[in-house]
Design a protein around this motif. Structure first.
Motif, PDB file in Angstrom:
ATOM      1  N   THR A  15      40.033  82.487  29.092  1.00 29.11           N
ATOM      2  CA  THR A  15      40.558  81.133  29.242  1.00 29.11           C
ATOM      3  C   THR A  15      39.641  80.113  28.567  1.00 29.11           C
ATOM      4  O   THR A  15      40.110  79.240  27.828  1.00 29.11           O
ATOM      5  N   ARG A  19      40.696  77.937  25.163  1.00 30.93           N
ATOM      6  CA  ARG A  19      40.734  76.466  25.208  1.00 30.93           C
ATOM      7  C   ARG A  19      39.863  75.822  24.136  1.00 30.93           C
ATOM      8  O   ARG A  19      40.106  74.687  23.750  1.00 30.93           O
ATOM      9  N   THR A  20      38.851  76.528  23.667  1.00 32.69           N
ATOM     10  CA  THR A  20      37.970  75.943  22.658  1.00 32.69           C
ATOM     11  C   THR A  20      38.206  76.494  21.263  1.00 32.69           C
ATOM     12  O   THR A  20      37.879  75.828  20.282  1.00 32.69           O
ATOM     13  N   SER A  29      44.754  69.913  23.598  1.00 31.34           N
ATOM     14  CA  SER A  29      44.918  70.626  24.859  1.00 31.34           C
ATOM     15  C   SER A  29      45.325  72.076  24.630  1.00 31.34           C
ATOM     16  O   SER A  29      45.949  72.417  23.632  1.00 31.34           O
ATOM     17  N   CYS A  30      44.937  72.904  25.584  1.00 27.11           N
ATOM     18  CA  CYS A  30      45.349  74.307  25.601  1.00 27.11           C
ATOM     19  C   CYS A  30      45.517  74.706  27.062  1.00 27.11           C
ATOM     20  O   CYS A  30      44.540  74.911  27.775  1.00 27.11           O
ATOM     21  N   GLU A  31      46.768  74.800  27.480  1.00 28.01           N
ATOM     22  CA  GLU A  31      47.069  75.218  28.841  1.00 28.01           C
ATOM     23  C   GLU A  31      47.209  76.740  28.849  1.00 28.01           C
ATOM     24  O   GLU A  31      47.951  77.307  28.048  1.00 28.01           O
ATOM     25  N   LEU A 136      50.327  80.473  26.761  1.00 25.25           N
ATOM     26  CA  LEU A 136      49.485  79.382  26.291  1.00 25.25           C
ATOM     27  C   LEU A 136      50.364  78.309  25.668  1.00 25.25           C
ATOM     28  O   LEU A 136      51.317  78.629  24.950  1.00 25.25           O
TER      29      LEU A 136
END
Length: 176
Positions: A15, A19-20, A29-31, A136
């Motif tokens: 996760t 996200r990075t 953003s990255c859900e 994602l």
């Protein structure tokens, strides 16, 4: 043979890396949401492997070759989406590798390769000890999928520190 702490650690490492490193620009953003189903979430897969003496972690990133995803990862460039996406996948796995090497100093990482999503069910042939899928959403628009598959022949349990999620996960290229 994989403990609950190890399962949680693999999820948190993935996760944080997603996200990075799967975002096209810093700050987007990255859900990341765990899924119960391991059905493919796109027609294409990019596969990467991180291996140690204790385990093999296969990361399958699912994506559609559609206009939205192409625009996000390729932009106006004339490169193929799969080629660009492999680079992002490599950065993501590199960041995961950096976190795992603190617990497993003998890690090796594969180069990414592309497959069709029809290959995803064959991960079960490896008789994995742990499989987790994710949905994602990048920049509120681009949809991806991911599947983590861990195989081991020995008991495996470890805990990543809670501060891991706030550390910079560089994902730099390592030469062997």
């Amino acid at each position: 043979m994989i403990g609950d702490h190890a399962k949680d650690s693999f999820q948190r490492i993935f996760t944080a890396a997603a996200r990075t490193r799967l975002v096209a620009q810093e700050g987007q953003s990255c859900e990341v949401v765990p899924r119960a189903s391991d059905e493919p979430q796109g027609e294409n897969l990019v596969i990467l492997t991180i291996s140690s003496m204790q385990f093999r972690l296969i990361v399958a990133l699912h994506f559609e070759d559609d206009e939205r995803t192409r625009r996000y990862y390729v932009g106006d460039a004339s490169r193929a989406l799969t080629e660009c996406f492999m680079e992002y996948g490599n950065l993501c796995c590199g960041a995961m590798n950096q976190q795992l090497v603190e617990h497993f100093p003998d890690l090796g990482m594969s180069t990414p390769y592309a497959l069709g999503s029809a290959c995803l069910p064959y991960l079960r042939e490896l008789q994995p000890d742990y499989v987790q899928s994710f949905s994602l959403t990048l920049d509120y628009d681009v949809k991806l999928g991911a599947t983590l598959c861990v195989c081991t022949q020995t008991p495996l349990d470890f805990v990543v520190s809670a501060t891991m999620e706030t550390q910079d996960m560089g994902g730099e290229l390592e030469l062997f």
